[in-house]
Motif scaffolding. Structure first.
Motif: not given
Length: 430
Positions: A23, A25, A100, A120, A68-70, A123-124, A103
């Motif tokens: 993803w 970052y 995404a 969400l 956060e796009s994969s 994910r940090s 965010f």
């Protein structure tokens, strides 16, 4: 090409072709070049995407991909001291798998917003690190317990009786009768020692305490152990070795994550048996000499525990609490019948209690007498009293709050950050 993790590609030699997926970052673009940092479960790696180095459509996909796009990226690794880990992946192929939307979490968000978006926020990098530390601590605990002759068991979390007292139970309807969510597996573990000798469990526990403090959760993970033929002294020895195994395994496996979470990890290296010991009476005397008012018989709260451990670098046992402070199943100390043969283990640096334990009362008449005096109904406990009727032996046990240990080891300000989805008095969403 096989996909590798971010951690694995950072170990690849310069010039080697690799493929990674994860993803975005963070990212920035300067016209003909895109710098993106990818994250996955193992870590982060910088990706450089240059116009002309891959098809135009893929460059545009990289340029427009949001946080956060994969994505999937293929290319070659190259040395770059400015990049995280000292290397970057120069892309020859870039594919957006899951685009995404904007965010909702940005820098400097309120704690309430982060809690509302906990699904969400986990994910940090900080939450990633805490979860890895927690896993390492539990792995260290299980390995030590198994090597020390303890068998892991699976007690129920639905029960008809209270272990610590009825005022903090979550009550529910169990078909046509009342039942409760378990506060502790202790009594079931006591039953299992007659078969297995030494047992432990890791289960969720539930306490309906209306406590709004940095160290209370209504649902938490409870590591509990019980051992036949063990007095309170032996019980404390088990606890200090167990905590040491947990901390040392975290240091061994998750040094990088610890350094992300706390400035100084060196004090953790000093956590080795034996831990310091102090009686409750000695603690009261210390408070009084420091000018604090405290009556003998009052339980220690968070302020008292902080005062006792603020200057300590290793955990501290406080033993022999007054009987009125503790539960009915604990054994009287024969040298001071006003107290129980029990101990709370306090983490250093003011982090407070992480374990409560005791030797268990084996005298049936004493147990019944205490229950009657406290108005505890006998019916739901008949099975527990049977353990004293049929071949009881000296035995001891304890309960360790997993999140409290993690809070201490990681140096967290609030216990809610030691669990992915915290349950507190005011929060049961998401």
């Amino acid at each position: 090409m096989t996909f590798s993790s971010a951690k694995q590609v950072l170990d690849a030699p310069s010039g080697q072709e690799v493929a990674v997926r994860g993803w975005i970052y963070r990212a920035r673009s300067s016209g003909a070049i895109v710098f993106a940092v990818l994250r996955d479960g193992s870590g982060i790696v910088q990706v450089t995407v240059k116009k002309g180095g891959l098809p135009d459509a893929e460059f545009e996909a990289a340029r427009s991909a949001s946080i956060e796009s994969s994505v999937e990226v293929r290319g070659a690794m190259h040395e770059d001291k400015r990049a995280p880990g000292g290397k970057e992946l120069r892309a020859a192929s870039f594919r957006v798998v899951g685009p995404a939307q904007t965010f909702p979490i940005t820098e400097h968000q309120s704690e309430e917003l982060l809690l509302d978006h906990r699904h969400l926020w986990i994910r940090s990098r900080e939450q990633n690190a805490v979860m890895k530390v927690k896993a390492a601590a539990l792995r260290g605990a299980r390995e030590w317990l198994e090597e020390s002759g303890f068998t892991e068991v699976t007690p129920p979390i639905l029960t008809t009786n209270a272990c610590e007292g009825g005022t903090t139970l979550f009550k529910l309807k169990y078909f046509d009768r009342d039942a409760y969510l378990s506060q502790s597996a202790q009594m079931y573990l006591e039953a299992l020692i007659f078969s297995l000798g030494r047992v432990y469990s890791v289960t969720p526990s539930f306490r309906a305490e209306k406590s709004r403090t940095p160290r209370h959760l209504t649902e938490y993970w409870h590591l509990e152990a019980e051992a036949a033929w063990a007095d309170n002294r032996k019980n404390m020895e088990v606890q200090e070795q167990l905590v040491t195994a947990m901390v040392q395994n975290v240091l061994s496996e998750r040094k990088e994550e610890l350094l992300l979470l706390r400035k100084d990890i060196e004090p953790l290296r000093d956590i080795r048996p034996p831990f310091k010991r102090m009686t409750y009476s000695q603690a009261v005397d210390r408070f009084r000499t420091q000018g604090h008012e405290m009556s003998w018989g009052c339980d220690l709260g968070a302020p008292e525990e902080r005062a006792l451990t603020a200057e300590e670098t290793v955990p501290l046992f406080v033993t022999n609490y007054p009987r009125e402070c503790k539960a009915f199943y604990m054994k009287e100390d024969p040298e001071d019948p006003r107290t129980y043969a029990c101990a709370d283990l306090l983490a250093p640096g003011g982090f407070g209690e992480i374990i409560g334990g005791s030797e268990r009362e084996t005298d049936l008449r004493k147990l019944v007498s205490r229950m009657q005096a406290q108005g505890i109904a006998m019916g739901p406990y008949e099975w527990y009293l049977d353990l004293r009727r049929y071949g009881s032996v000296p035995h001891s046990g304890f309960g360790l709050g997993v999140e409290r240990v993690v809070k201490f080891v990681c140096g967290l300000e609030h216990i809610r950050d030691a669990v992915p989805f915290p349950r507190t008095v005011s929060r049961v969403y998401p």
